[in-house]
Design an enzyme around this catalytic site. Structure first.
Site, mmCIF file in Angstrom:
data_model
loop_
_atom_site.group_PDB
_atom_site.id
_atom_site.type_symbol
_atom_site.label_atom_id
_atom_site.label_comp_id
_atom_site.label_asym_id
_atom_site.label_seq_id
_atom_site.Cartn_x
_atom_site.Cartn_y
_atom_site.Cartn_z
ATOM 1 C CE LYS A 224 -4.489 0.835 0.222
ATOM 2 N NZ LYS A 224 -5.524 -0.015 -0.360
HETATM 3 P P1 NAD Z 1 -12.998 7.754 -3.321
HETATM 4 O O1 NAD Z 1 -12.008 8.782 -3.030
HETATM 5 O O2 NAD Z 1 -13.416 7.505 -4.722
HETATM 6 O O3 NAD Z 1 -14.343 8.038 -2.482
HETATM 7 C C1 NAD Z 1 -14.353 8.240 -1.109
HETATM 8 C C2 NAD Z 1 -15.725 8.754 -0.693
HETATM 9 O O4 NAD Z 1 -15.759 8.880 0.734
HETATM 10 C C3 NAD Z 1 -16.053 10.132 -1.258
HETATM 11 O O5 NAD Z 1 -17.441 10.199 -1.538
HETATM 12 C C4 NAD Z 1 -15.705 11.069 -0.100
HETATM 13 O O6 NAD Z 1 -16.379 12.302 -0.151
HETATM 14 C C5 NAD Z 1 -16.163 10.210 1.066
HETATM 15 N N1 NAD Z 1 -15.549 10.590 2.331
HETATM 16 C C6 NAD Z 1 -14.282 10.978 2.578
HETATM 17 N N2 NAD Z 1 -14.109 11.279 3.869
HETATM 18 C C7 NAD Z 1 -15.294 11.045 4.466
HETATM 19 C C8 NAD Z 1 -15.776 11.185 5.783
HETATM 20 N N3 NAD Z 1 -14.989 11.619 6.768
HETATM 21 N N4 NAD Z 1 -17.069 10.856 6.043
HETATM 22 C C9 NAD Z 1 -17.872 10.427 5.041
HETATM 23 N N5 NAD Z 1 -17.480 10.285 3.772
HETATM 24 C C10 NAD Z 1 -16.225 10.600 3.490
HETATM 25 O O7 NAD Z 1 -12.428 6.409 -2.649
HETATM 26 P P2 NAD Z 1 -12.798 4.924 -3.005
HETATM 27 O O8 NAD Z 1 -11.835 4.430 -4.015
HETATM 28 O O9 NAD Z 1 -14.257 4.824 -3.250
HETATM 29 O O10 NAD Z 1 -12.396 4.186 -1.634
HETATM 30 C C11 NAD Z 1 -13.292 4.156 -0.532
HETATM 31 C C12 NAD Z 1 -12.835 3.055 0.413
HETATM 32 O O11 NAD Z 1 -12.819 1.804 -0.280
HETATM 33 C C13 NAD Z 1 -11.431 3.221 0.995
HETATM 34 O O12 NAD Z 1 -11.423 2.666 2.292
HETATM 35 C C14 NAD Z 1 -10.577 2.352 0.095
HETATM 36 O O13 NAD Z 1 -9.402 1.921 0.730
HETATM 37 C C15 NAD Z 1 -11.526 1.212 -0.157
HETATM 38 N N6 NAD Z 1 -11.241 0.435 -1.362
HETATM 39 C C16 NAD Z 1 -11.179 1.032 -2.589
HETATM 40 C C17 NAD Z 1 -10.952 0.238 -3.705
HETATM 41 C C18 NAD Z 1 -10.958 0.812 -5.097
HETATM 42 O O14 NAD Z 1 -10.883 0.032 -6.064
HETATM 43 N N7 NAD Z 1 -11.083 2.108 -5.280
HETATM 44 C C19 NAD Z 1 -10.747 -1.146 -3.572
HETATM 45 C C20 NAD Z 1 -10.824 -1.710 -2.299
HETATM 46 C C21 NAD Z 1 -11.084 -0.914 -1.208
#
Ligand code: NAD
Length: 420
Positions: free
Chosen positions: A113
């Site tokens: 990561k």
């Molecule tokens: P992203 O940046 O696309 O979206 C994040 C979302 O969370 C946004 O809508 C943002 O406004 C919101 N957010 C941020 N801080 C916040 C808070 N304090 N309270 C409420 N909402 C909040 O990110 P993503 O890629 O969708 O990732 C989200 C989660 O999923 C993370 O934990 C990431 O590690 C995990 N994840 C992502 C992927 C991927 O393929 N993108 C894969 C596995 C896990």
């Protein structure tokens, strides 16, 4: 706004949470202390400083991190996140999580990561490109299509991956497989963008059926409406689930009758946030988490369900779309209250499965069609769900412990066989 570490409830330090979860699996597998230590240590951890002259003339330096945890089962694999709270402890815990996740879904990768402690919304596009390319220069000796393959995570996406691909290829030649989650025009895979959310929805529907929840009678709440949350919500809605509340960093919107998720996604694409989305009440993120509903999908940050609010969660099913959104104390509370939790290493593994498919297509220079991509992803993920569910039932443990036991045993066996 995101909380600072000092403001967080006492059980929110994510590396401690991961250790607690692992401990349950280690006990079940009866691993020796030396073996445990070997499994917990990172292979390599780097911290770099990335200087950036901003458009207003000020000079800033941002800390960047990459942790490679374990590569016994294949090249290191894991996302890059841009967020002001990123630090080495968080990245280390997330790198470990990737090792267990890739092992659980049985794809030939290890875990890594990385990220930069930066609020990307304070930078313009050109500044973000410069920062990303400088970070890539520093990571360049570590990453590579057979060594370590970054992917998108919080606040990074196809554009950031395209910049990394470009910068890396300057010194190593055309290497699309050095990152996954690229734009389609640069070797990205059809289906990868929605892969994580699509997988979250597939697992949610299966877990709901297992507790006799009919999707068309179920109400779901999704926290976080970024890549993962929006695609999960869209897919759940397509399957008849009523999405009653969604949120982003600015707050939540709620409509008991159901939100038009497609319209919400279009609103966010146009305006950048959920603010002023019509026909909804507004709520705080905290209020959203404790709404009465059948399914709760935390898809934002870690530790959002913690000792402060676990007693007030009203869902029957919690599906961890984000990484580590439930702390170990909250996990205990939810279990005691009979709430089923589908753990992150299973629930959001569609992302890394999708990355694996993209990487395989890049290495072979042979793209697949989207329908094949998504059907293979669903097949692999649901097979894994069944394995975890069967193991949990047979050993009389929760799904998280069963998932960790399967994953840790696979990594442990690979280490043994390779004779590290
Ligand atoms: P992203 O940046 O696309 O979206 C994040 C979302 O969370 C946004 O809508 C943002 O406004 C919101 N957010 C941020 N801080 C916040 C808070 N304090 N309270 C409420 N909402 C909040 O990110 P993503 O890629 O969708 O990732 C989200 C989660 O999923 C993370 O934990 C990431 O590690 C995990 N994840 C992502 C992927 C991927 O393929 N993108 C894969 C596995 C896990």
């Amino acid at each position: 706004m995101s909380a600072t570490l000092a403001e967080l409830p006492s059980d929110c330090h994510c590396h401690n949470n991961q250790e607690h979860f692992l401990e349950r699996a280690f006990r079940g597998l009866e691993l020796s202390d030396t073996h445990r230590e070997l499994l917990l240590q990172s292979f390599c951890e780097i911290t770099v400083q990335i200087p950036l002259r901003k458009r207003d003339g000020t000079l800033r330096s941002y800390p960047g991190y990459r942790v490679q945890h374990n590569h016994a089962r294949g090249p290191f694999k894991g996302g890059l996140r841009y967020h002001p709270n990123v630090d080495l402890g968080e990245i280390r815990a997330l790198a470990q999580l990737m090792t267990w996740k890739t092992a659980l879904v049985d794809i030939p990768f290890g875990g890594a990561k990385g990220g930069i402690a930066v609020d990307p919304f304070t930078l313009d596009n050109e500044e973000l490109e410069t920062l990303t390319k400088r970070f890539t220069q520093k990571l360049s000796p570590l990453i590579g299509e057979h060594h370590d393959i970054p992917a998108p995570d919080m606040n990074t996406g196809p554009q950031v991956m395209a910049w990394i691909f470009e910068e890396y290829s300057k010194s190593h030649g055309y290497t699309p497989a050095v990152v996954t989650g690229k734009p389609l025009e640069l070797g990205g895979a059809e289906g990868r963008l929605e892969a994580t959310g699509y997988g979250v929805a597939a697992v949610t529907l299966k877990a709901a059926a297992d507790i006799s929840l009919n999707p068309t009678n179920a109400a779901a709440v999704v926290q976080g409406f970024g890549n993962v949350g929006s695609h999960a919500a869209l897919r759940l809605a397509e399957n008849g689930v009523r999405i009653i509340a969604i949120s982003d960093v600015g707050g939540a919107v709620f409509n008991e009758k159901g939100i038009d998720v497609k319209a919400a996604a279009a609103h966010v694409a146009e305006t950048g946030s959920l603010q002023d989305f019509p026909d909804c009440e507004t709520l705080s993120n905290e209020e959203l988490l404790t709404l009465p509903c059948d399914i709760l999908v935390p898809a934002a940050l870690e530790a959002t369900i913690n000792c402060d609010n676990a007693d007030n969660i009203k869902a029957a099913l919690v599906v961890e779309a984000a990484n580590m959104p439930v702390t170990h104390t909250a996990d205990h509370t939810l279990r005691d209250r009979g709430i089923v939790v589908v753990p992150d290493i299973l629930a959001n593994a569609g992302g890394v499965i999708g990355s694996y498919f993209e990487w395989a297509q890049n290495i072979q220079r042979f793209p697949w069609e989207k329908t094949l991509f998504l059907s293979r992803l669903e097949q692999l993920l649901l097979r894994c769900y069944r394995q975890v569910n069967d193991a949990a039932r047979d050993s009389n443990v929760d799904m998280r412990t069963a998932a960790y036991e399967i994953a840790v045993a696979r990594v442990s066996r690979a280490i043994e066989l390779r004779g590290f």
